[in-house]
Design a protein around this motif. Structure first.
Motif, PDB file in Angstrom:
ATOM      1  N   GLN A  19      68.124 -60.899 -80.792  1.00 37.29           N
ATOM      2  CA  GLN A  19      66.760 -60.876 -80.281  1.00 37.29           C
ATOM      3  C   GLN A  19      66.619 -59.883 -79.128  1.00 37.29           C
ATOM      4  OE1 GLN A  19      65.288 -64.578 -78.653  1.00 37.29           O
ATOM      5  NE2 GLN A  19      63.171 -63.911 -78.736  1.00 37.29           N
ATOM      6  N   TYR A  20      67.634 -59.835 -78.283  1.00 40.73           N
ATOM      7  CA  TYR A  20      67.597 -58.934 -77.137  1.00 40.73           C
ATOM      8  C   TYR A  20      67.590 -57.479 -77.588  1.00 40.73           C
ATOM      9  CZ  TYR A  20      68.669 -57.294 -72.398  1.00 40.73           C
ATOM     10  OH  TYR A  20      68.613 -56.685 -71.167  1.00 40.73           O
ATOM     11  N   ALA A  21      68.313 -57.181 -78.677  1.00 46.14           N
ATOM     12  CA  ALA A  21      68.390 -55.807 -79.175  1.00 46.14           C
ATOM     13  C   ALA A  21      67.127 -55.383 -79.904  1.00 46.14           C
ATOM     14  CB  ALA A  21      69.596 -55.651 -80.098  1.00 46.14           C
ATOM     15  N   CYS A  22      66.352 -56.334 -80.393  1.00 44.53           N
ATOM     16  CA  CYS A  22      65.117 -56.016 -81.111  1.00 44.53           C
ATOM     17  C   CYS A  22      64.063 -55.530 -80.118  1.00 44.53           C
ATOM     18  CB  CYS A  22      64.601 -57.257 -81.842  1.00 44.53           C
ATOM     19  SG  CYS A  22      62.973 -57.046 -82.593  1.00 44.53           S
ATOM     20  N   PRO A  23      63.482 -54.343 -80.317  1.00 44.13           N
ATOM     21  CA  PRO A  23      62.463 -53.860 -79.371  1.00 44.13           C
ATOM     22  C   PRO A  23      61.286 -54.816 -79.204  1.00 44.13           C
ATOM     23  CG  PRO A  23      63.208 -52.071 -80.779  1.00 44.13           C
ATOM     24  CD  PRO A  23      63.822 -53.328 -81.342  1.00 44.13           C
ATOM     25  N   ALA A  24      60.940 -55.554 -80.279  1.00 43.57           N
ATOM     26  CA  ALA A  24      59.835 -56.510 -80.200  1.00 43.57           C
ATOM     27  C   ALA A  24      60.310 -57.910 -79.839  1.00 43.57           C
ATOM     28  CB  ALA A  24      59.077 -56.541 -81.528  1.00 43.57           C
ATOM     29  N   HIS A  25      61.629 -58.090 -79.671  1.00 46.83           N
ATOM     30  CA  HIS A  25      62.231 -59.369 -79.259  1.00 46.83           C
ATOM     31  C   HIS A  25      61.831 -60.525 -80.185  1.00 46.83           C
ATOM     32  CE1 HIS A  25      63.730 -57.226 -75.832  1.00 46.83           C
ATOM     33  NE2 HIS A  25      62.522 -56.951 -75.393  1.00 46.83           N
ATOM     34  N   THR A  26      61.951 -60.277 -81.475  1.00 48.49           N
ATOM     35  CA  THR A  26      61.679 -61.310 -82.470  1.00 48.49           C
ATOM     36  C   THR A  26      62.730 -62.418 -82.360  1.00 48.49           C
ATOM     37  OG1 THR A  26      60.841 -59.575 -83.929  1.00 48.49           O
ATOM     38  CG2 THR A  26      61.310 -61.721 -84.928  1.00 48.49           C
ATOM     39  N   PRO A  27      62.324 -63.694 -82.354  1.00 43.59           N
ATOM     40  CA  PRO A  27      63.296 -64.805 -82.249  1.00 43.59           C
ATOM     41  C   PRO A  27      64.089 -64.977 -83.554  1.00 43.59           C
ATOM     42  CG  PRO A  27      61.069 -65.508 -81.607  1.00 43.59           C
ATOM     43  CD  PRO A  27      60.936 -64.181 -82.307  1.00 43.59           C
ATOM     44  N   VAL A  28      65.129 -64.207 -83.706  1.00 45.18           N
ATOM     45  CA  VAL A  28      65.855 -64.114 -84.973  1.00 45.18           C
ATOM     46  C   VAL A  28      66.466 -65.446 -85.419  1.00 45.18           C
ATOM     47  CG1 VAL A  28      67.780 -63.002 -86.167  1.00 45.18           C
ATOM     48  CG2 VAL A  28      66.272 -61.646 -84.705  1.00 45.18           C
ATOM     49  N   PRO A  29      67.302 -66.119 -84.604  1.00 44.74           N
ATOM     50  CA  PRO A  29      67.897 -67.370 -85.093  1.00 44.74           C
ATOM     51  C   PRO A  29      66.859 -68.415 -85.461  1.00 44.74           C
ATOM     52  CG  PRO A  29      69.027 -66.594 -83.112  1.00 44.74           C
ATOM     53  CD  PRO A  29      67.778 -65.776 -83.258  1.00 44.74           C
TER      54      PRO A  29
END
Length: 601
Positions: A19-29
């Motif tokens: 999530q931190y690496a995603c520019p839009a900070h998508t809540p991946v888990p």
């Protein structure tokens, strides 16, 4: 070291590497767990709230999240985060009813969006529910920008793009397609309260000084322009022998499209070594799978022609030489020059910004590279009414970065129109909730089993090479998607430590599979990192440092190698460790009002 401030919302956010690496900070888990539970609509909406284009990005994202994935601590391949996003998009139900429902009460403000790509569309989605009257201008026939003109249909079907673009346009956006804005001054002279520029990097780089460029011009094309002509069906064929110059994803799109339009002998020629090409590894793999040869370490010397007809190109062979700082030089090998036959060349060596329509007397400063001077926090230019985002702000990046820019710019535009400071930005929405169901039982499972990444099936090459609109990747079946979700280590479920409950039995330290926990005397960070059970070498990831315990020692956990397996919490006899799910969502402009529904957790 001082005790870690875990109340800072960025601390646990940084630990959720994907999530931190995603520019839009998508809540991946979070959305991966929803996919595992076959809650595809909910997973889609968690994505849509952050990245706006789940179906598009589930097929085409550059995947900055995947190299950051903690699964690579256990095995070679990360979780297929991007392709799981597509699973949510392909299997969702009626998502429209969960989106903002217009018409929205007008707030009396008007915004102009120049360019209809992902950055502008994100601004539109975020501001429309707040009552802004949005006017979008684009020279193409429909919205989407480079997603429509430069991403081939065999990677991104038109119906997927249209669906997600229309979710935004249906919010009441006033569209003016087939309209080229010739003057920013004319736009500013109208009664807009703010203007957002999201025109991308529309000019492909050329090789104008290379010998033979003008003489063979009829069969030499700029890659992004050629892709656009194919997308809008102005170009329907290509000659059999094709050279594509360049090593990025655009070059991969050009060569693969060439194969579908009649290219039999298609070669990609790139200056750099194969491993240093800018193209994503999977893009190179797909090109090679389609019988495209990639020739590295070749520098173009000339376009060769006879009687005004292109016959090929001449190249110099080079090798990469690196100095002590890792800086690369391409030096000639001394071998003979190489001639490669071709009757068509596509130049895909990069893109540039172009702002001939922006007058230079508007109080809008440009730097030495002829790029607008844009604030990296607010995305405001030196003309306070004008904001930039996407490729037009800081040069060519990708779709997910453009979306992130759009979110930031929308917040700034709203603050600007409200007369507030653009630096008084809303804090992220966060939530930290224990997953405990019993004394040593949690509501999630995160077993760290060796489980190799599952492959996404593809349509047969014999079929896809005959039809440029035939999608190559078929997506995960639901059963396979479930198995892939189980590879996620649930990195958003944090290991939370309570000093007052710790009896310093060291049980957690003994049971930890990666030896990331150490009880030791406290010293300054450089020395502390070296005296842990396993030295903490990654300085970019923080240490979790407790306050002083009864023995005078402190508990140190290296967040970089923690697998969030929960064994420390299971083993702890006093519940000093707890597993708590951390939800982090960057607040968008549309959430600065009750008009936009919050994602319920």
């Amino acid at each position: 070291m001082k005790p870690t401030d875990t109340k800072n919302p960025e601390y646990y956010h940084k630990v959720v590497d994907c999530q931190y690496a995603c520019p839009a900070h998508t809540p991946v888990p979070e959305y991966i767990r929803l996919i595992a539970a076959q809650k595809f609509t909910e997973a889609y909406m968690v994505n849509w709230e952050s990245n706006v284009f789940p179906g598009v990005l589930g097929r085409t994202c550059d995947r900055p999240c995947e190299p950051a994935c903690r699964r690579v601590r256990v095995e070679e391949e990360p979780v297929a985060i991007c392709r799981l996003k597509r699973v949510a998009a392909d299997n969702k139900g009626d998502v429209k009813k969960h989106m903002p429902q217009g018409p929205f009460p007008p707030n009396g403000k008007k915004i102009a969006l120049i360019g209809g790509g992902p950055a502008s569309l994100t601004v539109a989605r975020d501001l429309a529910p707040l009552g802004y009257e949005i006017h979008l201008f684009d020279e193409q026939i429909a919205g989407g920008g480079m997603m429509r003109s430069q991403i081939p249909s065999f990677r991104l079907p038109e119906q997927v793009l249209n669906e997600e673009v229309n979710y935004i346009l249906d919010l009441g956006i006033h569209t003016q397609f087939l309209t080229y804005v010739k003057s920013l001054k004319e736009v500013l002279n109208q009664d807009y309260d703010a203007v957002f520029v999201g025109t991308g990097a529309p000019r492909g780089r050329d090789l104008p000084k290379l010998p033979g460029r003008n003489e063979a011009d009829a069969h030499i094309h700029i890659g992004i322009e050629w892709l656009a002509n194919v997308a809008f069906e102005h170009t329907k064929s290509i000659n059999k022998k094709v050279i594509v110059l360049g090593g990025g994803n655009t070059a991969m799109d050009c060569c693969r499209t060439s194969r579908r339009l009649g290219g039999k002998d298609v070669k990609v020629v790139v200056r750099s070594p194969f491993g240093e090409m800018k193209a994503s590894p999977w893009e190179k793999e797909d090109a090679i799978h389609e019988d495209i040869e990639i020739i590295d370490n070749h520098v173009p010397l000339s376009f060769e022609h006879e009687d005004g007809k292109l016959i090929g190109m001449k190249f110099q062979k080079v090798k990469a030489v690196y100095d002590e700082n890792g800086k690369r030089q391409l030096l000639p090998t001394g071998e003979d020059d190489v001639f490669i036959e071709a009757d068509e060349v596509l130049i895909a060596i990069g893109q540039e910004n172009s702002f001939p329509w922006i007058e230079r007397d508007l109080g809008l400063d440009f730097d030495k590279w002829n790029m607008p001077v844009v604030d990296e926090v607010t995305f405001q230019s030196t003309n306070p009414k004008v904001f930039f985002g996407g490729d037009s702000a800081f040069g060519p990046k990708n779709v997910i970065t453009a979306v992130a820019h759009g979110h930031h710019a929308a917040v700034s535009i709203h603050l600007f129109c409200e007369g507030e400071s653009l630096y008084d930005r809303p804090s992220p929405y966060t939530n930290l909730v224990s997953q405990k169901m019993g004394v040593h039982e949690w509501s999630y499972d995160s077993s760290v089993a060796i489980d190799q990444r599952y492959l996404v099936p593809q349509a047969k090459k014999s079929v896809t090479l005959k039809d440029r609109k035939k999608e190559v990747e078929l997506g995960f079946e639901i059963a396979t998607a479930y198995r892939e979700t189980q590879r996620c280590l649930n990195c958003d479920v944090q290991t939370v430590f309570k000093e007052d409950r710790c009896i310093e039995c060291d049980a957690c330290m003994d049971v930890c599979p990666t030896s990331c926990i150490t009880f030791t005397t406290n010293v300054e960070e450089p020395e502390l990192r070296q005296k842990l059970l396993v030295p903490a070498e990654n300085l970019e990831q923080d240490l979790l440092v407790s306050s002083e315990l009864k023995t005078g020692r402190v508990m140190i956990k290296d967040e970089d190698v923690c697998l969030h397996c929960g064994l420390c919490a299971e083993r702890c006899p006093t519940s000093a460790w707890d597993m708590q799910k951390y939800f982090y969502s960057v607040t968008k402009a549309n959430q600065m009002s009750t008009a936009f529904p919050k994602i319920e957790k």
